[in-house]
Design a protein around this motif. Structure first.
Motif, PDB file in Angstrom:
ATOM      1  N   ARG A  93     -11.634  -1.148  22.079  1.00  7.49           N
ATOM      2  CA  ARG A  93     -10.423  -1.545  22.822  1.00  7.49           C
ATOM      3  C   ARG A  93     -10.368  -3.065  22.945  1.00  7.49           C
ATOM      4  O   ARG A  93      -9.318  -3.680  22.730  1.00  7.49           O
ATOM      5  CB  ARG A  93     -10.481  -0.886  24.200  1.00  7.49           C
ATOM      6  CG  ARG A  93      -9.397  -1.247  25.195  1.00  7.49           C
ATOM      7  CD  ARG A  93      -9.615  -0.367  26.429  1.00  7.49           C
ATOM      8  NE  ARG A  93      -8.733  -0.662  27.541  1.00  7.49           N
ATOM      9  CZ  ARG A  93      -9.022  -1.501  28.528  1.00  7.49           C
ATOM     10  NH1 ARG A  93     -10.163  -2.160  28.524  1.00  7.49           N
ATOM     11  NH2 ARG A  93      -8.169  -1.670  29.520  1.00  7.49           N
ATOM     12  N   LEU A  94     -11.505  -3.676  23.239  1.00  3.82           N
ATOM     13  CA  LEU A  94     -11.567  -5.140  23.318  1.00  3.82           C
ATOM     14  C   LEU A  94     -11.201  -5.755  21.955  1.00  3.82           C
ATOM     15  O   LEU A  94     -10.469  -6.743  21.878  1.00  3.82           O
ATOM     16  CB  LEU A  94     -12.989  -5.557  23.734  1.00  3.82           C
ATOM     17  CG  LEU A  94     -13.315  -7.035  23.760  1.00  3.82           C
ATOM     18  CD1 LEU A  94     -12.492  -7.737  24.846  1.00  3.82           C
ATOM     19  CD2 LEU A  94     -14.815  -7.245  24.029  1.00  3.82           C
ATOM     20  N   SER A  95     -11.685  -5.143  20.898  1.00  4.44           N
ATOM     21  CA  SER A  95     -11.366  -5.627  19.545  1.00  4.44           C
ATOM     22  C   SER A  95      -9.862  -5.513  19.283  1.00  4.44           C
ATOM     23  O   SER A  95      -9.261  -6.405  18.682  1.00  4.44           O
ATOM     24  CB  SER A  95     -12.137  -4.825  18.484  1.00  4.44           C
ATOM     25  OG  SER A  95     -13.515  -4.869  18.752  1.00  4.44           O
ATOM     26  N   VAL A  96      -9.261  -4.402  19.726  1.00  4.37           N
ATOM     27  CA  VAL A  96      -7.808  -4.228  19.559  1.00  4.37           C
ATOM     28  C   VAL A  96      -7.070  -5.329  20.315  1.00  4.37           C
ATOM     29  O   VAL A  96      -6.085  -5.890  19.805  1.00  4.37           O
ATOM     30  CB  VAL A  96      -7.357  -2.826  20.044  1.00  4.37           C
ATOM     31  CG1 VAL A  96      -5.837  -2.732  20.093  1.00  4.37           C
ATOM     32  CG2 VAL A  96      -7.935  -1.735  19.163  1.00  4.37           C
ATOM     33  N   MET A  97      -7.560  -5.670  21.498  1.00  2.00           N
ATOM     34  CA  MET A  97      -6.909  -6.744  22.276  1.00  2.00           C
ATOM     35  C   MET A  97      -6.954  -8.058  21.488  1.00  2.00           C
ATOM     36  O   MET A  97      -5.964  -8.793  21.439  1.00  2.00           O
ATOM     37  CB  MET A  97      -7.619  -6.916  23.618  1.00  2.00           C
ATOM     38  CG  MET A  97      -7.424  -5.742  24.542  1.00  2.00           C
ATOM     39  SD  MET A  97      -8.459  -5.950  25.999  1.00  2.00           S
ATOM     40  CE  MET A  97      -7.954  -4.557  26.967  1.00  2.00           C
TER      41      MET A  97
ATOM     42  N   ALA B 107       6.349   7.600  23.888  1.00  2.00           N
ATOM     43  CA  ALA B 107       6.049   6.350  23.159  1.00  2.00           C
ATOM     44  C   ALA B 107       6.502   6.419  21.697  1.00  2.00           C
ATOM     45  O   ALA B 107       6.590   7.502  21.102  1.00  2.00           O
ATOM     46  CB  ALA B 107       4.551   6.069  23.222  1.00  2.00           C
ATOM     47  N   ASP B 108       6.764   5.230  21.118  1.00  3.44           N
ATOM     48  CA  ASP B 108       7.093   5.165  19.682  1.00  3.44           C
ATOM     49  C   ASP B 108       5.846   5.460  18.840  1.00  3.44           C
ATOM     50  O   ASP B 108       5.920   6.091  17.791  1.00  3.44           O
ATOM     51  CB  ASP B 108       7.608   3.769  19.316  1.00  3.44           C
ATOM     52  CG  ASP B 108       8.886   3.418  20.055  1.00  3.44           C
ATOM     53  OD1 ASP B 108       9.642   4.356  20.388  1.00  3.44           O
ATOM     54  OD2 ASP B 108       9.118   2.220  20.303  1.00  3.44           O
ATOM     55  N   GLU B 109       4.731   4.889  19.303  1.00  3.28           N
ATOM     56  CA  GLU B 109       3.461   5.089  18.592  1.00  3.28           C
ATOM     57  C   GLU B 109       2.351   5.259  19.626  1.00  3.28           C
ATOM     58  O   GLU B 109       2.430   4.708  20.729  1.00  3.28           O
ATOM     59  CB  GLU B 109       3.093   3.869  17.728  1.00  3.28           C
ATOM     60  CG  GLU B 109       4.026   3.598  16.580  1.00  3.28           C
ATOM     61  CD  GLU B 109       3.526   2.430  15.706  1.00  3.28           C
ATOM     62  OE1 GLU B 109       2.318   2.313  15.459  1.00  3.28           O
ATOM     63  OE2 GLU B 109       4.392   1.634  15.289  1.00  3.28           O
ATOM     64  N   ILE B 110       1.303   5.958  19.218  1.00  6.79           N
ATOM     65  CA  ILE B 110       0.089   6.081  20.032  1.00  6.79           C
ATOM     66  C   ILE B 110      -1.087   5.945  19.075  1.00  6.79           C
ATOM     67  O   ILE B 110      -1.025   6.417  17.933  1.00  6.79           O
ATOM     68  CB  ILE B 110       0.029   7.466  20.730  1.00  6.79           C
ATOM     69  CG1 ILE B 110       1.138   7.580  21.785  1.00  6.79           C
ATOM     70  CG2 ILE B 110      -1.341   7.703  21.362  1.00  6.79           C
ATOM     71  CD1 ILE B 110       1.266   8.956  22.410  1.00  6.79           C
ATOM     72  N   PHE B 111      -2.132   5.268  19.511  1.00  7.83           N
ATOM     73  CA  PHE B 111      -3.378   5.346  18.759  1.00  7.83           C
ATOM     74  C   PHE B 111      -4.546   5.383  19.727  1.00  7.83           C
ATOM     75  O   PHE B 111      -4.422   5.008  20.902  1.00  7.83           O
ATOM     76  CB  PHE B 111      -3.510   4.211  17.725  1.00  7.83           C
ATOM     77  CG  PHE B 111      -3.600   2.815  18.291  1.00  7.83           C
ATOM     78  CD1 PHE B 111      -4.833   2.254  18.603  1.00  7.83           C
ATOM     79  CD2 PHE B 111      -2.453   2.057  18.499  1.00  7.83           C
ATOM     80  CE1 PHE B 111      -4.917   0.968  19.119  1.00  7.83           C
ATOM     81  CE2 PHE B 111      -2.528   0.774  19.016  1.00  7.83           C
ATOM     82  CZ  PHE B 111      -3.774   0.222  19.327  1.00  7.83           C
TER      83      PHE B 111
ATOM     84  N   MET C  87      -7.699   4.875  15.480  1.00  3.51           N
ATOM     85  CA  MET C  87      -7.295   6.181  14.948  1.00  3.51           C
ATOM     86  C   MET C  87      -5.870   6.499  15.418  1.00  3.51           C
ATOM     87  O   MET C  87      -5.659   6.887  16.570  1.00  3.51           O
ATOM     88  CB  MET C  87      -8.286   7.252  15.454  1.00  3.51           C
ATOM     89  CG  MET C  87      -9.733   6.924  15.085  1.00  3.51           C
ATOM     90  SD  MET C  87     -10.965   7.969  15.900  1.00  3.51           S
ATOM     91  CE  MET C  87     -10.737   7.512  17.613  1.00  3.51           C
ATOM     92  N   PRO C  88      -4.871   6.298  14.532  1.00  5.50           N
ATOM     93  CA  PRO C  88      -3.484   6.542  14.933  1.00  5.50           C
ATOM     94  C   PRO C  88      -3.209   8.024  15.187  1.00  5.50           C
ATOM     95  O   PRO C  88      -3.815   8.899  14.570  1.00  5.50           O
ATOM     96  CB  PRO C  88      -2.672   6.051  13.723  1.00  5.50           C
ATOM     97  CG  PRO C  88      -3.595   5.176  12.947  1.00  5.50           C
ATOM     98  CD  PRO C  88      -4.964   5.736  13.170  1.00  5.50           C
ATOM     99  N   ALA C  89      -2.263   8.278  16.079  1.00  7.23           N
ATOM    100  CA  ALA C  89      -1.810   9.651  16.340  1.00  7.23           C
ATOM    101  C   ALA C  89      -0.433   9.839  15.711  1.00  7.23           C
ATOM    102  O   ALA C  89       0.319   8.868  15.541  1.00  7.23           O
ATOM    103  CB  ALA C  89      -1.724   9.886  17.843  1.00  7.23           C
ATOM    104  N   SER C  90      -0.111  11.085  15.376  1.00  2.44           N
ATOM    105  CA  SER C  90       1.227  11.368  14.854  1.00  2.44           C
ATOM    106  C   SER C  90       1.956  12.391  15.723  1.00  2.44           C
ATOM    107  O   SER C  90       3.165  12.584  15.570  1.00  2.44           O
ATOM    108  CB  SER C  90       1.158  11.864  13.409  1.00  2.44           C
ATOM    109  OG  SER C  90       0.284  12.964  13.316  1.00  2.44           O
TER     110      SER C  90
ATOM    111  N   LEU D 258      -2.700  -2.639  12.699  1.00  2.00           N
ATOM    112  CA  LEU D 258      -3.904  -2.950  13.482  1.00  2.00           C
ATOM    113  C   LEU D 258      -5.142  -2.349  12.813  1.00  2.00           C
ATOM    114  O   LEU D 258      -6.190  -2.995  12.700  1.00  2.00           O
ATOM    115  CB  LEU D 258      -3.762  -2.410  14.912  1.00  2.00           C
ATOM    116  CG  LEU D 258      -2.822  -3.211  15.824  1.00  2.00           C
ATOM    117  CD1 LEU D 258      -2.396  -2.375  17.035  1.00  2.00           C
ATOM    118  CD2 LEU D 258      -3.500  -4.504  16.286  1.00  2.00           C
ATOM    119  N   LEU D 259      -5.008  -1.117  12.373  1.00  2.00           N
ATOM    120  CA  LEU D 259      -6.126  -0.425  11.712  1.00  2.00           C
ATOM    121  C   LEU D 259      -6.555  -1.171  10.447  1.00  2.00           C
ATOM    122  O   LEU D 259      -7.749  -1.411  10.218  1.00  2.00           O
ATOM    123  CB  LEU D 259      -5.657   0.998  11.382  1.00  2.00           C
ATOM    124  CG  LEU D 259      -6.341   1.812  10.305  1.00  2.00           C
ATOM    125  CD1 LEU D 259      -7.739   2.179  10.742  1.00  2.00           C
ATOM    126  CD2 LEU D 259      -5.555   3.084  10.033  1.00  2.00           C
TER     127      LEU D 259
END
Ligand code: PLP
Length: 305
Positions: free
Chosen positions: A219-223, A246-250, A259-262, A281-282
């Motif tokens: 999560r810190l890396s995503v930030m 939401a439009d997107e969730i991961f 890990m993206p969600a669909s 991001l991935l």
């Protein structure tokens, strides 16, 4: 012992190294009977630890939260982690460090303050929460009825094995034909899931819950990536209704990366595929990993010591 004996993984338990299959916790220990344990997991990818210092710092904070002072110093722990990976010879590994209490000596009060905490650690082949097929189609998530244990009861920032809520939520996910559950808190905001943090994206703004879960290192890396990519990031309460719309969730974790969600509660996002910002991001995450971002090469010579 030949290094072949360590091919399935290597462990350290309270001063001794051994093949992972031989590592065990006595059934009387509080670490087992009472979940009186804290742990951390650092990944090794292509021969290097990812954010080793961050994991060691979080593990130290978790031990402080549980009032555990083992014999090993942080420098000892670092050497132990290098050695278990080196013994296993693994280039990609799931490396766990754990601090748990043993059992009270006869005649001592049955109080944790009287029980010596000790360290165990192990390296095993890399583990992922999302196999390739799930990564390609996107995770199918659901919001469980089961609430995350509140921080007022068990501090989720100290990584722990109080997984009764997560396990129950996973059976809800199974019944809902989803891959994983995301647990809400009693205020109706999302927290985290079994082994991962969550992010939602609405109108281009990325958001992640402010409390109720682990301060994940991924999560810190995503930030940091949001900052680099110029994405607006909000760390705040995310109501379940907002998350569901939401439009997107991961999700993100050491054991899998981003890990993206669909799907969320059966609703399809992005034509039932990972969303564009999550995918960006991935991709950037793994590009940077390949460039040696926050990498500490494993000292494979430590196997010889
Ligand atoms: N939340 C929970 C409950 C976890 O167990 C984990 C990791 O295993 C995470 C979040 C993700 O944390 P990290 O990115 O540090 O692996």
């Amino acid at each position: 012992m030949s290094l072949d004996a360590y091919a399935a993984g290597a462990a350290y338990v309270d001063g001794r190294y051994m093949p992972v299959a031989q590592a065990a916790v006595p059934v009387t220990h509080f670490g087992w009977r009472r979940s009186d344990v804290t742990y951390d997991v650092v990944g090794v990818w292509e021969g290097s630890f990812f954010r080793l210092d961050d994991h060691l710092a979080r593990f130290a904070a978790s031990r402080a939260e549980l009032r555990m002072t083992p014999d090993e110093s942080d420098a000892d722990l670092r050497a132990i982690l290098h050695r278990v990976v080196a013994l296993s010879g693994l280039r990609s590994a799931y490396v766990s460090m754990e601090c748990l209490r043993g059992a009270p000596a006869p005649g001592q009060p049955r109080h944790p303050a009287f029980v010596r905490p000790y360290i165990l650690a192990f390296a095993i082949p890399w583990v992922t929460l999302a196999p390739a097929e799930m990564m390609a189609r996107g995770m199918h998530l659901m919001v469980s009825d089961t609430l995350r244990i509140p921080p007022e009861s068990v501090e989720p920032r100290a990584k722990n094995f109080h997984w009764g809520d997560m396990t129950r939520a996973q059976f809800e996910a199974l019944e809902a034909e989803a891959d994983y559950a995301v647990l809400p808190d009693r205020e109706g905001n999302v927290t985290e899931g079994p082994g991962f943090n969550v992010f939602s994206i609405t109108d281009g703004v990325v958001a992640t819950p402010v409390r109720g879960g682990l301060d994940g290192i991924t999560r810190l890396s995503v930030m940091e990536l949001c900052d680099e990519l110029g994405l607006r990031l909000e760390v705040r309460a995310i109501p379940v209704e907002e998350f569901r719309a939401a439009d997107e969730i991961f999700t993100c974790t050491t054991a899998g990366g981003i890990m993206p969600a669909s799907r969320i509660d059966g609703r399809r996002m992005n034509n039932d595929r990972p969303g564009p910002i999550s995918t960006r991001l991935l991709e950037r995450f793994w590009e940077k990993r390949a460039e040696g971002w926050h990498a500490t090469p494993v000292d494979y010579a430590a196997a010889e010591e």
